[in-house]
Scaffold this active site. Structure first.
Site, short mmCIF file in Angstrom:
data_model
loop_
_atom_site.label_atom_id
_atom_site.label_comp_id
_atom_site.label_asym_id
_atom_site.label_seq_id
_atom_site.Cartn_x
_atom_site.Cartn_y
_atom_site.Cartn_z
N SER A 299 7.93 49.06 -14.51
CA SER A 299 7.12 47.96 -14.00
C SER A 299 5.67 48.38 -13.88
O SER A 299 5.36 49.55 -13.61
CB SER A 299 7.67 47.57 -12.62
OG SER A 299 6.76 46.75 -11.93
N TYR B 40 10.98 49.65 -3.50
CA TYR B 40 11.31 49.17 -4.85
C TYR B 40 10.40 49.86 -5.88
O TYR B 40 10.87 50.43 -6.87
CB TYR B 40 11.16 47.64 -4.94
CG TYR B 40 11.08 47.15 -6.36
CD1 TYR B 40 12.23 47.08 -7.15
CD2 TYR B 40 9.86 46.80 -6.95
CE1 TYR B 40 12.15 46.66 -8.47
CE2 TYR B 40 9.78 46.39 -8.25
CZ TYR B 40 10.92 46.32 -9.01
OH TYR B 40 10.84 45.93 -10.32
N LYS C 115 11.02 52.88 -9.07
CA LYS C 115 10.58 52.83 -10.48
C LYS C 115 9.84 54.13 -10.83
O LYS C 115 10.07 54.71 -11.89
CB LYS C 115 9.70 51.61 -10.73
CG LYS C 115 10.42 50.28 -10.61
CD LYS C 115 11.50 50.13 -11.69
CE LYS C 115 12.35 48.90 -11.49
NZ LYS C 115 13.58 48.87 -12.32
#
Ligand code: WQD
Length: 344
Positions: free
Chosen positions: A127, A152, A156
């Site tokens: 992302s 979150y 990543k």
């Protein structure tokens, strides 16, 4: 047939669109999904679009025994696209252990088993969140990554590092990290699309739910940013275009088009669009008005970010093709289809 690909999280938003494009390109697909944030009916939608029903395993990739069984029941898998992950930024702040446990265990299990079952290529859903607030736009893959603002985002970054370490250790695999910008829209047939749980946190599902009357008003989080119209700027990438990038990435690894074991690509349009411009685009493309009001900034939002997709354009031979108007129409058609089906 080009080969057999395991798509984890394949009934989710991006996973389902990618399964369609893989099948269109001649790959055979095995989906595994625990249906925690999607529905088994999605497999029917994929079949209606492509005429091919992908194999579907309901299961959890955090369980290594489930994965062993899957690889034995579906021998000959040559590539994996890993979409299975928890992905709600706000929830990750409330439940960090859940996010680290899910997202990292899934990744570790898959990387562990790839050499055991002879799987050569791995595509990871990363992302643009790994960049944090950019110093300049458009942003290239070489820009420094910054401290993640949520668990979150941290998963990543950690996942990218884990993959790099595993490859550095001599694992006989190749991996491509795709850093997505803001995926939006739906398949033009409206057979598949995004199905947010509860009140949508992301802009476009909230916008389409407002347009159809489920929500009275869309809140625009801030108009006092240092941008031309004061609202935040993002790179909104059509989900079908995004799906096609995964096919290019797999082709590249499995056809040995590169001798690099690890590569990273930005997947965006290269154009920044503000939140207010996106609302305008929706109204222009569909003729439907979206009641909206300006409210306070949302904590943790990045002011502006858009991709430099040159590397993906040149090396993968991938380009974002859909116009923003077509993308908005696809999102609207999908919202209307949900209404017709009595889902929302
Ligand atoms: C976009 C813009 C909001 C809702 C997040 C994750 C990212 C990726 C995609 C994936 C922002 C504004 C939003 C609303 C608004 N993760 N907005 N009113 O925050 O860019 O990215 O989703 O799974 O990692 O961080 O996307 O769609 O939430 O917001 O004004 O009701 O729209 O402030 O500027 P974001 P988003």
């Amino acid at each position: 047939m080009k080969g057999k690909i395991l798509v984890t999280g394949g009934t989710g938003f991006i996973g389902s669109h990618t399964t369609v494009e893989l099948q269109n390109a001649g790959y055979e697909v095995v989906i595994i999904d625990n249906l925690s944030n999607s529905n088994a009916d999605v497999v029917d939608g994929i079949e209606r679009i492509t005429g091919i029903r992908p194999a579907f395993v309901e299961g959890d990739c955090t369980c290594i025994d489930t994965l062993h069984r899957l690889f034995k029941e579906h021998p000959g898998i040559t590539g994996i696209i890993n979409f299975a992950a928890s992905k709600a930024v706000g929830e990750s702040v409330q439940k960090p252990i859940l996010y680290y446990r899910n997202n990292l265990n899934i990744l570790l299990n898959l990387l562990d088993l790839m050499p055991v079952y002879g799987v050569r290529g791995f595509v990871f859903s990363s992302s643009c969140t790994v960049y944090g607030e950019p110093d300049q736009n458009p942003i290239t893959e070489d820009a420094p990554t910054k401290q993640a603002t949520s668990p979150y985002g941290a998963t990543k970054q950690i996942s990218e590092n884990i993959i790099a370490d595993v490859i550095r250790s001599g694992s006989p695999i190749k991996a491509i990290l795709l850093r997505y910008f803001n995926p939006i829209g739906a398949h033009p047939t409206a057979e598949i699309g995004e199905l947010p749980n509860g009140v949508p946190q992301n802009l476009v599902p909230f916008l389409t739910q407002t347009a159809i009357g489920i929500r009275p008003m869309l809140s625009v989080f801030g108009d006092d940013y240092n941008t031309p119209d004061g609202s935040c700027i993002r790179d909104f990438i059509n989900v079908v275009d995004l799906a096609k990038a995964h096919v290019k990435a797999l082709d590249r690894m499995l056809e040995d088009k590169s001798d690099k074991a690890l590569e990273v690509f930005n997947i965006g349009t290269g154009e920044g669009l503000s939140v207010l411009q996106l609302i305008d685009a929706f109204e222009r493309a569909t003729g439907v008005k979206v009641p909206h009001k300006i409210v306070e900034r949302r904590e943790g939002d990045i002011e502006q970010i858009w991709a430099d997709p040159k590397r993906a354009n040149e090396v993968l031979g991938w380009h974002a093709e859909a116009s923003i108007d077509d993308t908005m129409r696809s999102a609207w058609k999908w919202q209307q289809r949900l209404r017709e089906r009595g889902i929302m």
